[in-house]
Design an enzyme around this catalytic site. Structure first.
Site, PDB file in Angstrom:
ATOM      1  N   GLY A 109       0.675  -1.187   0.103  1.00  0.00           N
ATOM      2  CA  GLY A 109      -0.021  -0.124  -0.023  1.00  0.00           C
ATOM      3  C   GLY A 109       0.770   1.050   0.244  1.00  0.00           C
ATOM      4  O   GLY A 109       1.154   2.481   1.104  1.00  0.00           O
ATOM      5  N   TYR A 110       1.623   1.556  -1.202  1.00  0.00           N
ATOM      6  CA  TYR A 110       2.290   2.385  -1.436  1.00  0.00           C
ATOM      7  C   TYR A 110       1.318   3.717  -1.760  1.00  0.00           C
ATOM      8  O   TYR A 110       0.908   5.312  -1.258  1.00  0.00           O
ATOM      9  CB  TYR A 110       3.832   2.931  -2.220  1.00  0.00           C
ATOM     10  CG  TYR A 110       4.083   1.826  -1.636  1.00  0.00           C
ATOM     11  CD1 TYR A 110       4.582   1.058   0.256  1.00  0.00           C
ATOM     12  CD2 TYR A 110       4.975   0.400  -2.050  1.00  0.00           C
ATOM     13  CE1 TYR A 110       5.306  -0.245   0.696  1.00  0.00           C
ATOM     14  CE2 TYR A 110       5.925  -0.567  -1.994  1.00  0.00           C
ATOM     15  CZ  TYR A 110       6.643  -0.187  -0.718  1.00  0.00           C
ATOM     16  OH  TYR A 110       6.640  -1.843  -0.636  1.00  0.00           O
ATOM     17  N   GLU A 153      11.846  -5.241  -4.764  1.00  0.00           N
ATOM     18  CA  GLU A 153      10.541  -5.388  -5.477  1.00  0.00           C
ATOM     19  C   GLU A 153      11.067  -5.875  -7.007  1.00  0.00           C
ATOM     20  O   GLU A 153      10.651  -5.974  -7.909  1.00  0.00           O
ATOM     21  CB  GLU A 153       9.637  -4.741  -5.866  1.00  0.00           C
ATOM     22  CG  GLU A 153       8.479  -5.152  -6.201  1.00  0.00           C
ATOM     23  CD  GLU A 153       7.474  -4.294  -6.248  1.00  0.00           C
ATOM     24  OE1 GLU A 153       7.290  -3.678  -5.569  1.00  0.00           O
ATOM     25  OE2 GLU A 153       6.168  -3.774  -7.493  1.00  0.00           O
ATOM     26  N   ASN A 210      10.646   3.762 -14.669  1.00  0.00           N
ATOM     27  CA  ASN A 210      12.014   4.080 -15.281  1.00  0.00           C
ATOM     28  C   ASN A 210      12.915   5.145 -15.418  1.00  0.00           C
ATOM     29  O   ASN A 210      14.283   5.379 -15.611  1.00  0.00           O
ATOM     30  CB  ASN A 210      11.744   3.454 -16.898  1.00  0.00           C
ATOM     31  CG  ASN A 210      11.787   1.913 -16.397  1.00  0.00           C
ATOM     32  OD1 ASN A 210      11.710   1.023 -15.443  1.00  0.00           O
ATOM     33  ND2 ASN A 210      12.108   0.843 -17.358  1.00  0.00           N
ATOM     34  N   GLU A 211      12.862   6.352 -15.738  1.00  0.00           N
ATOM     35  CA  GLU A 211      13.156   7.443 -15.864  1.00  0.00           C
ATOM     36  C   GLU A 211      13.867   8.045 -14.001  1.00  0.00           C
ATOM     37  O   GLU A 211      15.152   7.816 -15.003  1.00  0.00           O
ATOM     38  CB  GLU A 211      11.986   8.471 -15.477  1.00  0.00           C
ATOM     39  CG  GLU A 211      11.699   8.529 -17.887  1.00  0.00           C
ATOM     40  CD  GLU A 211      10.072   8.322 -17.946  1.00  0.00           C
ATOM     41  OE1 GLU A 211       9.510   7.378 -17.358  1.00  0.00           O
ATOM     42  OE2 GLU A 211      10.175   7.700 -18.752  1.00  0.00           O
TER      43      GLU A 211
HETATM   44  C1  LIG Z   1      -1.498  -2.497 -12.633  1.00  0.00           C
HETATM   45  C2  LIG Z   1      -0.463  -2.055 -11.196  1.00  0.00           C
HETATM   46  C3  LIG Z   1      -0.769  -2.409 -10.401  1.00  0.00           C
HETATM   47  C4  LIG Z   1      -0.113  -1.966  -9.332  1.00  0.00           C
HETATM   48  N1  LIG Z   1       0.134  -2.186  -8.007  1.00  0.00           N
HETATM   49  C5  LIG Z   1       0.702  -1.748  -7.220  1.00  0.00           C
HETATM   50  C6  LIG Z   1       0.393  -2.261  -5.657  1.00  0.00           C
HETATM   51  O1  LIG Z   1       0.464  -3.636  -5.770  1.00  0.00           O
HETATM   52  N2  LIG Z   1       0.538  -1.096  -5.074  1.00  0.00           N
HETATM   53  C7  LIG Z   1       0.704  -0.535  -5.071  1.00  0.00           C
HETATM   54  O2  LIG Z   1       1.433   0.394  -3.829  1.00  0.00           O
HETATM   55  N3  LIG Z   1       1.595   0.585  -6.100  1.00  0.00           N
HETATM   56  C8  LIG Z   1       0.664  -0.204  -6.951  1.00  0.00           C
HETATM   57  N4  LIG Z   1       0.331   0.272  -8.654  1.00  0.00           N
HETATM   58  C9  LIG Z   1       1.366   1.890  -8.926  1.00  0.00           C
HETATM   59  C10 LIG Z   1       2.079   2.082  -9.583  1.00  0.00           C
HETATM   60  O3  LIG Z   1       3.664   1.352  -8.897  1.00  0.00           O
HETATM   61  C11 LIG Z   1       2.151   3.161  -9.888  1.00  0.00           C
HETATM   62  O4  LIG Z   1       1.308   3.429 -11.419  1.00  0.00           O
HETATM   63  C12 LIG Z   1       3.451   4.195 -10.200  1.00  0.00           C
HETATM   64  O5  LIG Z   1       4.354   4.251  -9.000  1.00  0.00           O
HETATM   65  C13 LIG Z   1       3.613   5.788 -10.990  1.00  0.00           C
HETATM   66  O6  LIG Z   1       2.409   5.874 -10.340  1.00  0.00           O
HETATM   67  P1  LIG Z   1       1.309   6.691 -10.895  1.00  0.00           P
HETATM   68  O7  LIG Z   1       0.373   5.636 -11.853  1.00  0.00           O
HETATM   69  O8  LIG Z   1       1.023   8.203  -9.918  1.00  0.00           O
HETATM   70  O9  LIG Z   1       1.942   8.126 -12.444  1.00  0.00           O
HETATM   71  P2  LIG Z   1       2.479   9.125 -12.618  1.00  0.00           P
HETATM   72  O10 LIG Z   1       3.487   9.054 -11.163  1.00  0.00           O
HETATM   73  O11 LIG Z   1       1.847  10.249 -12.566  1.00  0.00           O
HETATM   74  O12 LIG Z   1       3.902   9.352 -13.973  1.00  0.00           O
HETATM   75  C14 LIG Z   1       3.177   8.777 -14.777  1.00  0.00           C
HETATM   76  C15 LIG Z   1       4.690   9.457 -15.953  1.00  0.00           C
HETATM   77  O13 LIG Z   1       5.072  10.512 -15.709  1.00  0.00           O
HETATM   78  C16 LIG Z   1       6.354  10.209 -16.056  1.00  0.00           C
HETATM   79  N5  LIG Z   1       7.209  10.937 -14.318  1.00  0.00           N
HETATM   80  C17 LIG Z   1       6.382  11.074 -13.175  1.00  0.00           C
HETATM   81  N6  LIG Z   1       6.978  11.412 -12.485  1.00  0.00           N
HETATM   82  C18 LIG Z   1       8.678  11.508 -13.174  1.00  0.00           C
HETATM   83  C19 LIG Z   1       9.843  12.313 -13.156  1.00  0.00           C
HETATM   84  N7  LIG Z   1      10.229  12.968 -11.395  1.00  0.00           N
HETATM   85  N8  LIG Z   1      11.168  11.864 -14.147  1.00  0.00           N
HETATM   86  C20 LIG Z   1      10.624  12.236 -14.749  1.00  0.00           C
HETATM   87  N9  LIG Z   1       9.679  11.111 -15.510  1.00  0.00           N
HETATM   88  C21 LIG Z   1       8.608  11.498 -14.523  1.00  0.00           C
HETATM   89  C22 LIG Z   1       6.733   8.878 -16.634  1.00  0.00           C
HETATM   90  O14 LIG Z   1       7.168   8.421 -17.318  1.00  0.00           O
HETATM   91  C23 LIG Z   1       6.205   7.892 -15.591  1.00  0.00           C
HETATM   92  O15 LIG Z   1       5.192   7.027 -16.079  1.00  0.00           O
HETATM   93  C24 LIG Z   1       0.541  -0.377  -9.592  1.00  0.00           C
HETATM   94  C25 LIG Z   1       0.551   0.441 -11.437  1.00  0.00           C
HETATM   95  C26 LIG Z   1      -0.329  -0.874 -11.725  1.00  0.00           C
HETATM   96  C27 LIG Z   1      -1.385   0.262 -13.409  1.00  0.00           C
END
Ligand SMILES: Cc1cc2nc3c(=O)[nH]c(=O)nc-3n(C[C@H](O)[C@H](O)[C@H](O)COP(=O)(O)OP(=O)(O)OC[C@H]3O[C@@H](n4cnc5c(N)ncnc54)[C@H](O)[C@@H]3O)c2cc1C
Length: 400
Positions: free
Chosen positions: A139-140, A255, A383-384
């Site tokens: 739960g992050y 992870e 990945n960025e």
């Molecule tokens: C199917 C699925 C399962 C998941 N399971 C879990 C889980 O079990 N537990 C949990 O805690 N989370 C989970 N997640 C969440 C996942 O870890 C997040 O989606 C991820 O961390 C990205 O956060 P966000 O979706 O808010 O995207 P954002 O933070 O809004 O980012 C979107 C995009 O913006 C760009 N970006 C953002 N910040 C930067 C930066 N500083 N530098 C360069 N580019 C950047 C990147 O391209 C990024 O991919 C899951 C997500 C999915 C879709």
């Protein structure tokens, strides 16, 4: 330099293979795949698939009796006391056979608890994980905190011997079957960013928790989770109050060490198909462009193997792989994309058939991989950002 296995590692792997051949011959591929509420993109490795194998074959219990569950965990917590490299070999062998690899409870939460948990937490949770009794969700992420986890807004307020947790999490994939949540919440003031977070173990049957499904294009169910005044004992705090960032980052490092062998198996199934599938007067593999594409992917997969093995070697040396885990994660998540898209390019229209469709090329696993690969490029840290980790911590380059 010799990249081969030490004699005792090779012997261990042989023993694992003999055991799996005798005990579960071909079983993973014929067992049912579960519902559309699958917890894993690759149906073969999902929690539900493990549960079905347990019910039909006593799967986890046989592995436990053989000492293979937690083979690299210390004996005092019920593990096999062997090395991280041997554990890696075991998990890779399982994934290669499309057998379950026990998910992040086993590969992320367990190793972090071993290093940061209190003795009481270690004795309570680690043996129970190995008995297959506990499943953790992570739960992050929140609606306003994904890549930027320092923005977490869910709060945990100390009240006597308890903390009271309130907030909303998003994309908590295991929430609908987890027994416990590995939950990050803010214990410091709102502006404290990463210095004001703490990590809690929250039993999912605690009053005040509501789970709502979110379905994804990969047929994977994930969830929104609402915490409304959820009370947990202070003994469930992992690490120090306001020290949750370190706990979370260590768990994320673990992870990121993706087993690549499931991908190797997808690739091998593709090569097997290309060797047999008719094309013109011969077979698909006669095409030099196909052969070149497959040769490049084979070399990339070997790099993936070495990157992941290096992380296991580092764990055996007492380290927590950081830039090295980031390298493995970036490389393998991008390689998944290449295997899926280039593989489907070779297979053509028939590649749209799903896993287990009779006659689907390469068992249909490329179709599934294609729908899922994007998640791995941003899940566990996008990945960025991980390229920055590699540049700064791995190469010692200055911050941007
Ligand atoms: C199917 C699925 C399962 C998941 N399971 C879990 C889980 O079990 N537990 C949990 O805690 N989370 C989970 N997640 C969440 C996942 O870890 C997040 O989606 C991820 O961390 C990205 O956060 P966000 O979706 O808010 O995207 P954002 O933070 O809004 O980012 C979107 C995009 O913006 C760009 N970006 C953002 N910040 C930067 C930066 N500083 N530098 C360069 N580019 C950047 C990147 O391209 C990024 O991919 C899951 C997500 C999915 C879709």
């Amino acid at each position: 330099m010799d990249f081969g296995l030490e004699p005792d590692q090779a012997e261990f792997l042989e023993g694992v293979r003999r055991f799996l051949d005798e005990r579960f011959p071909g079983s993973a591929e014929t067992a049912p795949l579960g519902t559309s509420d699958r917890s894993s993109p690759n149906s073969f490795y999902s929690y539900e698939h493990t549960r079905e194998l347990n019910e039909s074959l006593g799967f986890t219990e046989h592995l436990r009796q053989r000492g293979l569950l937690g083979v690299g965990w210390p004996r005092e917590y019920g593990g096999g006391g062997r090395t991280a490299v041997e554990q890696w070999l075991f998990l890779e062998e399982m994934a290669h056979r499309r057998l379950p690899t026990f998910g992040l409870t086993f590969t992320s939460v367990g190793p972090t608890l071993m290093r940061i948990g209190t003795e009481e937490q270690r004795r309570t949770y680690l043996p129970a994980i190995l008995r297959g009794e506990l499943e953790f969700g992570l739960g992050y992420t929140e609606p306003g905190a994904g890549t930027d986890l320092a923005a977490i807004a869910t709060t945990a307020v100390r009240d006597g011997d308890d903390y009271v947790i309130t907030g909303q999490k998003q994309f908590t994939t295991a929430a609908h079957y987890a027994t416990h949540m590995w939950l990050a919440a803010r214990t410091g003031p709102p502006e404290s960013r990463h210095r004001g977070l703490s990590l809690f173990i929250v039993p999912m049957d605690t009053p005040g928790i509501a789970v709502r499904p979110l379905q994804t294009q990969a047929d994977l169910r994930t969830n929104e989770v609402f915490y409304d005044g959820v009370r947990v004992p202070a003994a469930n705090l992992v690490g120090e109050e306001n020290g949750g960032w370190r706990v979370m980052m260590m768990a994320l490092d673990f992870e990121r060490i993706h087993p690549y062998a499931g991908l190797l198996r997808d690739f091998e199934d593709l090569v097997g198909w290309a060797r047999e599938a008719p094309a013109g007067d011969g077979v698909v593999l006669d095409d030099p462009v196909v052969r070149q594409t497959l040769a490049r992917l084979a070399a990339d997969l070997e790099i993936a193997r070495l990157l992941t093995m290096r992380t296991a070697v580092l764990i055996d040396e007492g380290a927590v792989p950081n830039a090295e885990a980031a390298m493995a994660k970036v490389w393998i998540s991008e390689l998944r994309k290449r295997v899926a898209s280039q593989g489907l390019g070779i297979v053509g229209e028939a590649g749209q058939q799903r896993v287990r469709t009779p006659g689907a090329p390469a068992g249909g696993s490329l179709e599934e991989l294609f729908r899922y690969f994007p998640v791995l490029t941003f899940g566990a840290g996008n990945n960025e950002v991980l390229k920055n980790v590699i540049a700064q911590r791995g190469l010692g380059l200055p911050r941007e």
